[in-house]
Design an enzyme around this catalytic site. Structure first.
Site, PDB file in Angstrom:
ATOM      1  N   GLU A  47      59.170  23.615  30.929  1.00 32.35           N
ATOM      2  CA  GLU A  47      58.285  24.729  31.280  1.00 32.35           C
ATOM      3  C   GLU A  47      57.764  25.419  30.039  1.00 32.35           C
ATOM      4  OE1 GLU A  47      56.011  26.674  33.217  1.00 32.35           O
ATOM      5  OE2 GLU A  47      57.537  26.300  34.722  1.00 32.35           O
ATOM      6  N   ASP A  78      53.787  25.559  28.655  1.00 31.45           N
ATOM      7  CA  ASP A  78      53.075  26.837  28.571  1.00 31.45           C
ATOM      8  C   ASP A  78      52.520  27.095  27.178  1.00 31.45           C
ATOM      9  OD1 ASP A  78      53.699  27.204  31.200  1.00 31.45           O
ATOM     10  OD2 ASP A  78      55.206  28.757  30.878  1.00 31.45           O
ATOM     11  N   SER A  86      52.489  25.739  37.354  1.00 28.12           N
ATOM     12  CA  SER A  86      52.932  26.091  36.010  1.00 28.12           C
ATOM     13  C   SER A  86      51.904  25.656  34.976  1.00 28.12           C
ATOM     14  CB  SER A  86      54.271  25.414  35.696  1.00 28.12           C
ATOM     15  OG  SER A  86      55.330  26.072  36.324  1.00 28.12           O
ATOM     16  N   ASP A  89      33.477  27.174  43.158  1.00 28.55           N
ATOM     17  CA  ASP A  89      34.083  27.210  44.481  1.00 28.55           C
ATOM     18  C   ASP A  89      34.669  25.844  44.833  1.00 28.55           C
ATOM     19  OD1 ASP A  89      34.858  28.134  46.942  1.00 28.55           O
ATOM     20  OD2 ASP A  89      32.857  28.081  47.835  1.00 28.55           O
ATOM     21  N   ILE A  90      35.920  25.816  45.288  1.00 30.80           N
ATOM     22  CA  ILE A  90      36.593  24.576  45.696  1.00 30.80           C
ATOM     23  C   ILE A  90      36.649  24.560  47.219  1.00 30.80           C
ATOM     24  CG2 ILE A  90      38.638  23.130  45.410  1.00 30.80           C
ATOM     25  CD1 ILE A  90      37.111  23.840  42.791  1.00 30.80           C
ATOM     26  N   GLY A 113      33.877  29.736  49.742  1.00 27.47           N
ATOM     27  CA  GLY A 113      34.330  31.097  49.488  1.00 27.47           C
ATOM     28  C   GLY A 113      35.822  31.131  49.223  1.00 27.47           C
ATOM     29  N   ASP A 168      39.785  31.125  49.680  1.00 24.32           N
ATOM     30  CA  ASP A 168      40.746  30.536  50.610  1.00 24.32           C
ATOM     31  C   ASP A 168      42.137  30.636  50.009  1.00 24.32           C
ATOM     32  OD1 ASP A 168      41.319  27.946  49.024  1.00 24.32           O
ATOM     33  OD2 ASP A 168      39.148  27.840  49.281  1.00 24.32           O
TER      34      ASP A 168
END
Length: 605
Positions: free
Chosen positions: A302, A306, A519, A561-562, A580, A582
Site C-alpha cells: 500500500e 501511494d 487504493s 462522465d463514466i 451524470g 452515480d
C-alpha cells in the site's frame, strides 16, 4: 449525523445504572451501547484488571456549526468568501470546547486520581487522552471490559458493549473511545489484486499502437491493460504541465498499520517511470510511535503504491509520507497500552497542531461504516472538516467491496446489519462516507468503465449534503424502487469522483508488481489536485481546500462522465454507472487541462 442502528446514544435520562450515585451525587446513565458485538467478533476472555488501556474523551464542540459555515462558504466558487481559508488558530477556536466543559471534566477526572499531569490534550483542547488500568476504567464508566477476538483475522481488542457517564457530564462529553468501537480500519490493499490472483475479471482488448482518450488525444494502447505514470498523464490530459517545486505546494500520503514506504523501491520506480525524479526523495514523519523500516522485505504494498504514483506524478513537488503507529496484536502479559486502532485520531491530533501542512492529502484506508460508532465517525469527520477549512484537500479511497464490505466476496449474500436483526443491507465504507472528504472510486480500460470492485453507495450515519442534492436526486429517480430497503436514500452519497484503479505497475520489494484497487485511484486523483494547487499558488491564488462544492457545481464540466459498469456485492449486481453522477464512479474522472483552466479562472464553461 443520523441515528445509528448499532448504538443507543443517550442524551437524556433514559437508561439509568443500578442506583449508583457518582460524580456530584449524580446517577450514571448509559452514554453508548451495542446490541451485540459486530458480526465476526466474539467475546474471548475478561480483560486483565491491571492491563493499561488508552482512552480518548471527546468534549463537546459548541462552535462547530460556525466552522462548517465557513468551510462551505470558502469552498463554494460562487460565494464571495471562496478561497478565504481559516488559520490554524481560528480553526482551533471554532473546534474548542467551552471552559465549563473543560472544568467539569477535569474535576471528574481528578476525582478518579487523574490529574492534569496525566492528561494529554489535543491542540484545540477538544480531546483528552488518558492511560488507565482496566479496573479504573470499569469504575469510571460503570462497565466491564473483555478481550474480543475477530474470528477471521485473529485480531484482539479490549472492548465493551456499553459504557456510562454521570448524568451531569452528558452535555459536556460527546464520546469515550475506543470502548464500543470494533472497526479494524484496514488498508484498502486488502483487496489490491496481484496479476494472476485477481478475483475480479476484466476484459482487455489486444489493441496495439494508440487509442483515443476522452480529451481526444492519443494514448498508448498498452494503457488499456497496464497503468503507468505516462498513462495517467495522457488519459487525464496533463499535457506538458510540470509543477514548479518552489511554489510552496506540498503533497501528503498517510500510512498506518506498519505500512512502510521503501526508498530503494522508490528510486527503482523512478528509473523506470520518471528518470527526472531519480535521486529525489520524500520526507517521512512518524506519529505516535510510527516506524520507518527501510528493510526491503518490510516494504508495504500500500505505502509503495501511494508514494510512487503520487510523488512520481507531481515531481518536483515536495512529498511527505506520514507513518502513524502500528497495530500489534494484543498481548496481556505486556503491561503496555493495547492496540486502540484509532489511527485517524492519532493522525488528526498531530496534523491539526501543525502550521505547515501539505495542501493535498490522500488516504487509502477505511472500514465498514457500521463497525464505527456514529459518535466517533462524526468527530473524525469534523476533524476533516477543520482541515478543509484551513485550505487542505482531503481524499479517500471509496473501498473495494462494491456495495458490500471490503472483506466480502461479491458473489455472497453475507451483508447483514449489526443491529440484532441480521437484515440484509448494503455496507457503506467510512471515512469515504464522510461528507467533508472527497471519495474516489475506480475505473478500468480505455474508454473507461467502472471497475466492478469500486466502492459506492449511501451513508447510514451522515445525511446527504446540499451540494449533492440535485445530482443524487436525479440518480435516485432514475433507479426507482430498485434495491429499496437495502440502502439509505437520504444519506451522504459516494464516491464523488473516480480514476483508473486496475493494474498499476509499481516496484515492490525489488521487483515490478501489478496491483489494483481504489487504493490506486485516490493517490492518482490526489496527484492531479496537487498540481491544480500548484498552478493556483503560482498565480498567487489560494489553495482549493475542500473540493466537493466546486466539483458538484462548475467542476463537473471538467470531468469525464463514466456511463458503463456496476459495483456488485451483497448478492446483487450493485448500482449501475450512468450518465451524470452515480454511486460507482461519482461525477467521473479528471480532465486536468479543463480543471486547470477552471481553477485559474480561464474556463469559458
Amino acid at each position: 449525523m443520523r441515528p445509528s442502528s448499532l448504538f443507543t446514544i443517550v442524551l437524556a435520562a433514559v437508561l439509568v445504572s443500578a442506583d449508583r450515585l457518582t460524580f456530584r451525587g449524580c446517577q450514571d446513565k448509559v452514554k453508548e451501547s451495542l446490541v451485540s458485538p459486530p458480526r465476526g467478533w466474539v467475546q474471548h476472555a475478561p480483560a486483565p484488571q491491571d492491563q493499561i488501556i488508552r482512552l480518548k474523551i471527546a468534549l463537546a464542540q459548541p462552535s462547530f456549526g460556525e466552522l462548517e459555515e465557513h468551510l462551505l462558504a470558502s469552498s463554494d466558487p460562487a460565494h464571495e468568501r471562496y478561497g478565504m481559508h481559516l488559520s490554524k488558530e481560528d480553526a482551533h477556536t471554532l473546534m474548542a470546547p467551552s471552559q465549563d466543559s473543560i472544568d467539569i471534566v477535569s474535576e471528574w477526572l481528578s476525582e478518579h486520581g487523574i490529574g492534569e499531569e496525566y492528561l494529554h490534550r489535543s491542540a484545540a483542547k477538544d480531546w483528552i487522552t488518558i492511560h488507565v488500568p482496566v479496573s479504573l476504567a470499569e469504575d469510571m464508566f460503570n462497565t466491564q471490559f473483555h478481550v474480543y477476538k475477530h474470528v477471521e483475522s485473529g485480531d484482539t481488542f479490549i472492548r465493551t458493549t456499553q459504557y456510562s457517564l454521570p448524568s451531569v457530564l452528558h452535555d459536556h462529553v460527546d464520546l469515550v473511545q475506543p470502548t464500543t468501537m470494533y472497526a479494524r480500519f484496514k488498508p484498502m490493499s486488502n483487496t489490491l489484486h496481484f496479476m494472476g490472483g485477481i478475483t475480479q475479471e476484466f476484459e482487455f482488448s489486444a489493441v496495439t499502437g494508440s487509442i483515443t482518450g476522452p480529451a481526444g488525444n492519443a494514448i498508448n494502447a498498452t494503457c488499456n491493460y497496464e497503468i503507468t505514470l505516462d498513462c495517467l498523464r495522457e488519459l487525464y490530459n496533463v499535457g506538458s504541465y510540470t509543477p514548479s517545486g518552489t511554489s510552496g505546494n506540498k503533497l501528503g500520503i498517510t500510512g498506518y498499520l506498519d505500512e512502510y514506504a521503501n526508498f530503494e523501491d522508490f528510486q527503482n520506480f523512478m528509473k523506470l517511470e520518471n528518470p527526472a525524479a531519480v535521486g529525489s526523495n520524500f520526507s517521512v514523519i512518524a506519529i505516535n510511535g510510527g516506524q520507518n523500516n527501510q528493510t526491503l522485505s518490510a516494504a508495504g504494498l500500500e505505502a509503495n503504491l501511494d508514494v510512487q504514483f503520487a510523488f512520481g506524478m507531481t515531481h518536483p513537488t515536495p512529498g511527505t509520507f506520514y507513518t502513524t503507529g502500528g497495530a500489534p496484536p494484543y498481548t496481556p502479559d505486556k503491561m503496555e497500552p493495547t492496540n486502540t486502532n484509532e489511527p485517524y485520531l492519532d493522525w488528526l491530533d498531530y496534523i491539526m497542531n501543525q502550521t505547515d501542512i501539505p495542501q493535498t492529502i490522500s488516504t487509502s484506508y477505511g472500514d465498514n461504516e457500521q463497525t464505527v460508532p456514529p459518535s466517533y465517525a462524526d468527530r473524525v469527520c469534523k476533524g476533516f472538516a477543520a482541515l478543509g477549512s484551513r485550505g487542505i484537500s482531503i481524499l479517500f479511497s471509496s473501498g473495494d467491496g462494491g456495495v458490500g464490505d471490503n472483506d466480502e466476496d461479491p458473489s455472497t449474500t453475507n451483508c447483514t446489519a449489526n443491529n440484532g436483526t441480521d437484515a440484509t443491507t448494503f455496507l457503506p465504507s467510512f471515512p469515504a462516507s464522510c461528507p467533508y472528504v472527497t471519495s474516489v472510486g475506480a475505473t478500468v480500460n480505455v474508454p473507461e468503465v467502472a471497475a466492478n470492485f469500486s466502492g459506492g453507495g449511501f451513508s447510514n450515519y451522515f445525511a446527504r449534503p446540499s451540494y449533492q442534492d440535485s445530482v443524487v436526486k436525479g440518480y435516485l429517480s432514475s433507479i426507482g424502487s430498485e434495491y429499496a430497503g437495502l440502502y439509505n436514500s437520504t444519506g451522504r452519497a459516494y464516491p464523488d469522483v473516480s480514476a483508473q484503479g486496475v493494474n498499476y505497475v509499481i516496484m515492490y520489494r525489488g521487483a515490478p508488481t501489478n496491483v489494483s484497487g481504489t487504493s490506486c485511484s485516490s493517490p492518482a486523483f490526489a496527484s492531479l489536485v496537487s498540481m491544480l494547487n500548484d498552478a493556483r499558488l503560482q498565480a498567487n491564488m489560494s489553495t482549493l481546500g475542500f473540493l466537493n462544492p466546486l466539483l458538484y457545481s462548475r467542476g463537473v464540466a471538467a470531468l469525464n462522465d463514466i456511463t458503463e459498469g456496476s459495483n456488485p456485492g451483497c448478492g446483487t449486481k450493485g448500482f449501475k454507472a450512468t450518465k451524470g453522477w452515480d454511486p460507482v464512479t461519482g461525477l467521473g474522472t479528471p480532465n486536468f487541462g479543463k480543471l486547470k483552466d477552471l481553477v485559474l479562472g480561464n474556463s469559458t464553461q
